[in-house]
Structures are given as structure tokens and as C-alpha cells.
Design an enzyme around this catalytic site. Sequence first.
Site, PDB file in Angstrom:
ATOM      1  N   LYS A 146      11.592  20.224  43.330  1.00  0.00           N
ATOM      2  CA  LYS A 146      12.847  19.946  44.015  1.00  0.00           C
ATOM      3  C   LYS A 146      13.409  21.212  44.631  1.00  0.00           C
ATOM      4  O   LYS A 146      13.278  22.305  44.057  1.00  0.00           O
ATOM      5  CB  LYS A 146      13.883  19.366  43.039  1.00  0.00           C
ATOM      6  N   GLU A 201      31.689  18.744  40.182  1.00  0.00           N
ATOM      7  CA  GLU A 201      30.675  19.022  39.166  1.00  0.00           C
ATOM      8  C   GLU A 201      31.058  20.157  38.221  1.00  0.00           C
ATOM      9  O   GLU A 201      31.293  21.290  38.642  1.00  0.00           O
ATOM     10  CB  GLU A 201      29.339  19.353  39.843  1.00  0.00           C
TER      11      GLU A 201
END
Length: 401
Positions: A146, A201
Site C-alpha cells: 500500500k 483520525e
Amino acid sequence: MTSRIDDQVRHATIEEWLKQYQADSSVFASPTISLMAHGTALERHTHNAQGQLLTDAQTLLVQAAQQGLDAPLLLGIIPFNPAREAYLRVPKEYRRDPVLLRPVQRPPLAKSGNTIANQSLLPDGEGYEDSVSRILATMREQNISKTVMARTVTITLNEALDRQTVLSNMLHSNPAGYTYALPLPGGNPQDPDLFFGASPELLVRRQGDLVTVNPLAGTAPRFADPQRDQASAEGLMASSKDLREHAYVIQDVVRILSQFCDSLDVPDGPSLTSTANLWHLSTRISGRLRDASVTSLELALAMHPTPAVCGLPTQPAMQAIEATEAFDRGYFAGAIGWNDHEGNGEWAVAIRCGHYTQQGLTLSAGAGIVDGSVPALERQETGNKLMTLINSLGLAQNITL
């Protein structure tokens, strides 16, 4: 010298709280605390290339106590690449208030007095899609699971940033998130440089021996129509691409936290969380510290950068990002937060953010890239994320992304 002001018992409204805000003020508001600090007692530019940032931070807190500050607290911003320059500040005074009172219904976003002189994208939409295609090829060649590819919009304002309106809009529209504003050295004292944002977040929170993290990865747009909005949320929960992207993040977070905690409470799968513009896959993880002397900053440095903003494996992903992106991320996708004299603190992932310097704004947003990512859809995702912050600016003009 003073430092801590006694916490207020009464919950304040956003408007009441922001009356304290000045050009040299720092802000960090979360679901657990409303922190406002004023002035600068001590500050330091440092980096973590040789692992010295934690020692430098501890030295600042010791120096602050020696100078007479009561219960000194450290504010800081760590860049995306921890080997680059971070900024640490001990304020002259601060107060930690309860969570702000917010209206039951979110008010419409306030309009600011700011107008745009010009704007530019880096890269533009076509260039961003090309960068996604190129990094997908790099990932296959280098066996990277990723990465995260970002883009920026640069805006020149005709006047100084309307900070009060921006903060009010962010606080109203981000009740479950992390709103922050940290003045930076440089610029006019009446209009200092500023790093600010409204992140959904949590990187890490440490309160006593309790550690909490809340990684997000996997995103879908929200819609005004309830049926379309629900379908978007359900589609995200069923998306193999987004679930795989989220799993990479959780696996790495658990690996790191296991070095500090004997046991972790990890849900079986992600849940949904949302902002005004986006749905996210979210997993809330908690644990108890094995060593109670470990500080929130130490945990933040161990966690950062997570796969949510960088990728896996971390170093190859970071190198691929820096070789492919057309700009230096700086503080974007870094970590921003606070650490007190007892080691407690809270650090957010520095996303949905802007860097302001003398009537110029740089806003950044990224998207997670895994095998199967579609460049056009990743472009759309970054556009949706950029609009979250652009809307908070309260600008009268539209911005094309």
C-alpha cells in the site's frame, strides 16, 4: 511565569471558547478535551533522524519547569517524514477545558471575509491520475502492499486569513474529530504562519496507563439524499479494496502497540464513522501500558507514520511516495498534538489540513493506493477530502478540483 490555568468546570460553547483565541494562540479540541494555549515560553526545531526528538522534547519540559512554569505542557507537529524538521513549543500558559458544547443541529458554515486572488493545483487532476498509475507500477515492482498518494491546492488570499471563522466552522462541522491550530515561527506577529486542520483520525491518546488509537482507512463520499448516502456507506463496508486497505493499517498498528501493551482490545472488524463529507472505515483499539513511564509522544513517534498516510512496508512506501509526488508534504500527513509533564497527551494524524503563510494557503489531501485502485476514483476521493477543508474556509468563490 505561569503555565496551567485551572480547568473550567462549566462547559463552554464554541463561540464563548473562541473569544479567548488570539494570533499567538494554539488550539487542540477533541472528543475528550478542549485545549487552548497562549504565547511561547520555549520552542525548538528538531527532527528524529537519529531518534533524538523524544529527548529534545523532554529537555524542553525540564527547562520549562526550571524556569518556573507550573505543570508545563508541550505542543508539537511532527512532519510526514520524521527525519525532517519538527516543531515543538512550550506555551506560556494554557487551559484544558471540558468538551465544548455544540448545538444539536449543525449551523450553516459561516462565510469569511476572505477572497481568492488566485489558485493552482499540484498536480492537476490528470497529473494526479498519472501519478497513481506510476506508483501502482512501482508497487508491483517493489512488492509494496500500500501507498498513499496526495495532491495540493494552493490559494492566494486578498487579505489575511480569517482565523476565527475557519476555527468556528471546523469545530462545528467536526464534533467527533480533532481540530487544531498551531502558530509557526515566521511571518508577521499579527498574522503569523499557521498549521491548522480538522482531522477525523486519532493517532494515539495516552491517559495514565490507558492507550487508545483509532485508525481510519477506506473512504466513500456522503450525499444529501439519505438513500444515496446509505448506499454509499453500505458500499464502503462491502468494498474488498477498502477492507483490504483498512486491514493493512490495523495489522501494523497492532504490531506496534503490542510492543508497549500486554493485551489489546481489537474489534473483529471495522465500523463506519463519518464527517460532513465522507464515510470512513474505523477501528478503535485500546490497551494498557506495560511501562507506565512511556509518554504519549513516545507512542506517537512509534506509531507515525501509519499505513493510513504512508503505506506498507513503511520505508519503501515512503521512498516511493517522495519519488513520485510532485511536492514536499512537509507537515501534511504528520502528527500534531500535545504531551504534558506527566506524559499524558493526544496526537492526531495531520490530515484535512492547511499551511498558511502571509495570505497564502496550501491545502493537501491523499488517498490510499492498493492493488485494484482506480486512478479516477482516487482523484475523486482526494477532491472530496480537500472540499472538507475548503468549505471550512467560508470562501465566497468556488474552487475547481
